[in-house]
Design a protein around this motif. Structure first.
Motif, PDB file in Angstrom:
ATOM      1  N   ASN A   1       4.631  -8.044   8.237  1.00  0.00           N
ATOM      2  CA  ASN A   1       5.078  -6.622   8.214  1.00  0.00           C
ATOM      3  C   ASN A   1       5.568  -6.413   6.781  1.00  0.00           C
ATOM      4  OD1 ASN A   1       7.622  -6.790   8.842  1.00  0.00           O
ATOM      5  ND2 ASN A   1       6.757  -7.049  10.886  1.00  0.00           N
ATOM      6  N   SER A   2       5.818  -5.259   6.119  1.00  0.00           N
ATOM      7  CA  SER A   2       5.957  -4.981   5.024  1.00  0.00           C
ATOM      8  C   SER A   2       7.523  -4.887   4.813  1.00  0.00           C
ATOM      9  CB  SER A   2       5.797  -3.412   4.494  1.00  0.00           C
ATOM     10  OG  SER A   2       6.070  -2.524   5.389  1.00  0.00           O
ATOM     11  N   GLY A   3       8.260  -4.733   5.816  1.00  0.00           N
ATOM     12  CA  GLY A   3       9.716  -4.985   6.078  1.00  0.00           C
ATOM     13  C   GLY A   3      10.200  -6.329   5.901  1.00  0.00           C
ATOM     14  N   SER A   4       9.159  -7.410   5.958  1.00  0.00           N
ATOM     15  CA  SER A   4       9.601  -8.824   5.777  1.00  0.00           C
ATOM     16  C   SER A   4       9.311  -9.654   4.619  1.00  0.00           C
ATOM     17  CB  SER A   4       9.322  -9.658   7.266  1.00  0.00           C
ATOM     18  OG  SER A   4       7.866  -9.554   7.340  1.00  0.00           O
ATOM     19  N   VAL A   5       8.557  -8.935   3.861  1.00  0.00           N
ATOM     20  CA  VAL A   5       7.913  -9.689   2.464  1.00  0.00           C
ATOM     21  C   VAL A   5       8.263  -9.280   1.325  1.00  0.00           C
ATOM     22  CG1 VAL A   5       5.964 -10.542   3.899  1.00  0.00           C
ATOM     23  CG2 VAL A   5       5.804  -8.400   2.452  1.00  0.00           C
ATOM     24  N   TRP A   6       9.296  -8.571   1.322  1.00  0.00           N
ATOM     25  CA  TRP A   6       9.769  -7.932  -0.004  1.00  0.00           C
ATOM     26  C   TRP A   6      10.476  -8.963  -0.741  1.00  0.00           C
ATOM     27  CZ3 TRP A   6       8.750  -3.712  -1.858  1.00  0.00           C
ATOM     28  CH2 TRP A   6       8.476  -2.302  -1.323  1.00  0.00           C
ATOM     29  N   GLY A   7      10.848 -10.133  -0.131  1.00  0.00           N
ATOM     30  CA  GLY A   7      11.690 -11.071  -1.103  1.00  0.00           C
ATOM     31  C   GLY A   7      10.510 -12.238  -1.385  1.00  0.00           C
ATOM     32  N   TYR A   8       9.286 -12.145  -0.978  1.00  0.00           N
ATOM     33  CA  TYR A   8       8.290 -13.092  -1.046  1.00  0.00           C
ATOM     34  C   TYR A   8       7.914 -13.465  -2.699  1.00  0.00           C
ATOM     35  CZ  TYR A   8       4.065 -15.804  -0.981  1.00  0.00           C
ATOM     36  OH  TYR A   8       2.858 -16.522  -1.177  1.00  0.00           O
ATOM     37  N   LYS A   9       7.975 -14.399  -3.007  1.00  0.00           N
ATOM     38  CA  LYS A   9       7.728 -14.633  -4.663  1.00  0.00           C
ATOM     39  C   LYS A   9       6.479 -15.645  -4.859  1.00  0.00           C
ATOM     40  CE  LYS A   9      12.507 -14.087  -5.882  1.00  0.00           C
ATOM     41  NZ  LYS A   9      12.330 -12.542  -6.144  1.00  0.00           N
ATOM     42  N   GLY A  10       5.423 -14.758  -4.444  1.00  0.00           N
ATOM     43  CA  GLY A  10       3.949 -15.595  -4.397  1.00  0.00           C
ATOM     44  C   GLY A  10       3.460 -15.587  -5.929  1.00  0.00           C
ATOM     45  N   LYS A  11       2.293 -16.161  -6.161  1.00  0.00           N
ATOM     46  CA  LYS A  11       1.855 -16.286  -7.525  1.00  0.00           C
ATOM     47  C   LYS A  11       0.879 -15.106  -7.843  1.00  0.00           C
ATOM     48  CE  LYS A  11       1.811 -21.466  -7.452  1.00  0.00           C
ATOM     49  NZ  LYS A  11       0.798 -22.613  -7.550  1.00  0.00           N
ATOM     50  N   THR A  12       0.590 -13.992  -6.713  1.00  0.00           N
ATOM     51  CA  THR A  12      -0.227 -13.035  -6.869  1.00  0.00           C
ATOM     52  C   THR A  12       0.222 -11.897  -6.702  1.00  0.00           C
ATOM     53  OG1 THR A  12      -2.010 -14.847  -5.776  1.00  0.00           O
ATOM     54  CG2 THR A  12      -2.569 -12.484  -6.005  1.00  0.00           C
ATOM     55  N   GLY A  13       0.470 -11.179  -7.876  1.00  0.00           N
ATOM     56  CA  GLY A  13       0.729  -9.597  -7.801  1.00  0.00           C
ATOM     57  C   GLY A  13       2.021  -9.450  -7.209  1.00  0.00           C
ATOM     58  N   ASN A  14       2.450  -8.140  -7.598  1.00  0.00           N
ATOM     59  CA  ASN A  14       3.710  -7.694  -7.154  1.00  0.00           C
ATOM     60  C   ASN A  14       3.751  -6.479  -6.069  1.00  0.00           C
ATOM     61  OD1 ASN A  14       5.520  -9.508  -8.447  1.00  0.00           O
ATOM     62  ND2 ASN A  14       4.878  -8.360 -10.501  1.00  0.00           N
ATOM     63  N   THR A  15       2.544  -6.080  -5.716  1.00  0.00           N
ATOM     64  CA  THR A  15       2.343  -4.768  -5.013  1.00  0.00           C
ATOM     65  C   THR A  15       2.427  -5.189  -3.450  1.00  0.00           C
ATOM     66  OG1 THR A  15      -0.382  -5.034  -4.455  1.00  0.00           O
ATOM     67  CG2 THR A  15       0.567  -3.759  -6.532  1.00  0.00           C
ATOM     68  N   MET A  16       2.881  -4.390  -2.689  1.00  0.00           N
ATOM     69  CA  MET A  16       3.085  -4.777  -1.324  1.00  0.00           C
ATOM     70  C   MET A  16       1.814  -5.277  -0.715  1.00  0.00           C
ATOM     71  SD  MET A  16       4.825  -5.064   1.312  1.00  0.00           S
ATOM     72  CE  MET A  16       6.151  -4.406   0.684  1.00  0.00           C
ATOM     73  N   GLU A  17       0.990  -4.773  -0.890  1.00  0.00           N
ATOM     74  CA  GLU A  17      -0.521  -5.329  -0.296  1.00  0.00           C
ATOM     75  C   GLU A  17      -0.920  -6.851  -0.808  1.00  0.00           C
ATOM     76  OE1 GLU A  17      -2.409  -1.765  -2.685  1.00  0.00           O
ATOM     77  OE2 GLU A  17      -0.388  -2.045  -1.653  1.00  0.00           O
TER      78      GLU A  17
END
Length: 355
Positions: free
Chosen positions: A132-148
């Motif tokens: 859910n959106s509340g738990s991925v704000w700190g995720y630093k993946g390689k694909t983009g920065n938008t919530m989706e």
């Protein structure tokens, strides 16, 4: 007909999810899970309304240890909602749960996850990668920065880790409180994977707000052919979650109707009869479990004037179109008779009962 997105199939207990089978309706109990009596009572009430999968919150070990006792007293499969602590996942699997939801946003210990996967594989139960959106704000993946983009990247990364352990019974959910982000996230992952998708708009709020957000978010995706199981999120009774979930599916032709459909005009200055009163009386009769009106395929039209009334009434199995102090009664496309205003409701209901 809606062309469904092709997904692999998983089994949650006796309920098949994905693989082109009908979309299932879920809910989540609002009780303390370790309060077994209250939890069982609520689940049974939801079963009667058509809930097909029930999710239980597992915040502590006493919640996890209640699963086996609850499972013996209900008829639908249980999905355990696990956050932060993989030890709780191991316990619910031991207790005989039918599915486990893990949130990659707060479940990060890979050694512990490996053990959960090993036990899930042994018991042949699926894992839902539930973001859910509340738990991925700190995720630093390689694909983009938008919530989706964050939701999709995190889900795929976690799912690939599960697949690297030769585990394939995976479902995914990507819920945001923002409707557009939710829709975009599911559309994006549907292009990239074949995982069965559990749909919902998280934290959709109280009843009216949730109905709007869920109808738009879940409905848009289902109309695209995306989605294998759904949960309507409401700050309130879970009973409404199940009712509204079924109504969303029925409105799109993705589920058989469970009760007759009422088509009614919104009323305006042209209306000459009390449409609101008539609709309430007919609707009340339909909702009554002891009602004689039980044909779920029945379409009932209640129209207030001559503009759209006759046409809509003709398209229904039975309908009325109001005039000044009277209504025309229609049955299977034919006008039957003219009914004076004082007899509209009893005459209309009498004719409905015959069908």
């Amino acid at each position: 007909m809606i062309k469904r997105h092709k997904t692999r199939a998983v089994w949650i207990g006796k309920v098949k999810v994905g693989g082109g089978v009908p979309v299932s309706v879920q809910s989540m109990t609002k009780t303390k899970t370790e309060d077994i009596k209250s939890t069982v009572r609520q689940i049974r009430e939801l079963e009667d309304l058509g809930c097909q999968i029930i999710r239980l919150a597992i915040p502590r070990m006493s919640s996890a240890q209640a699963i086996s006792k609850i499972k013996k007293q209900i008829h639908i499969p249980i999905e355990a909602d696990i956050h932060f602590n993989p030890e709780l996942a191991l316990e619910v699997i031991k207790q005989g749960v039918n599915s486990v939801r893990l949130n990659p946003g707060n479940t990060t210990n890979k050694d512990a996850i490996r053990e959960v996967v090993a036990q899930a594989k042994k018991r042949e139960i699926p894992i839902r990668v539930g973001l859910n959106s509340g738990s991925v704000w700190g995720y630093k993946g390689k694909t983009g920065n938008t919530m989706e983009q964050k939701l999709v990247a995190c889900a795929i990364e976690f799912s690939r880790f599960l697949e690297s352990l030769k585990f394939r019974d995976i479902m995914v959910s990507l819920k945001a409180s923002d409707v557009v982000s939710t829709i975009n996230a599911y559309r994006l992952i549907a292009q990239k994977t074949d995982y069965p998708l559990h749909l919902g708009v998280t934290a959709a709020g109280p009843l009216n707000s949730s109905i709007i957000k869920s109808a738009i978010g879940i409905g848009s995706l289902l109309a695209d052919g995306i989605g294998d199981t759904i949960r309507v999120s409401i700050t309130g009774t879970p009973h409404d979650e199940v009712r509204i979930g079924h109504e969303i599916l029925e409105s799109l032709g993705l589920a058989k109707r469970r009760k007759p459909e009422i088509i009614a005009c919104p009323t305006c200055g042209r209306c000459e009869i009390d449409i609101v009163k008539i609709v309430k009386q007919v609707e009340s009769l339909i909702k009554n479990p002891k009602s004689e009106i039980r044909n779920p395929k029945l379409k009932i039209a209640i129209m207030g004037c001559v503009v759209n009334g006759p046409g809509e009434a003709r398209e229904a199995d039975i309908g009325i179109a109001g005039g000044k102090d009277f209504a025309f009664l229609f049955k299977h496309g034919k006008r039957i008779r003219k009914v004076p205003s004082g007899k509209i409701v009893p005459e209309f209901i009498k004719e409905i009962k015959k069908l």
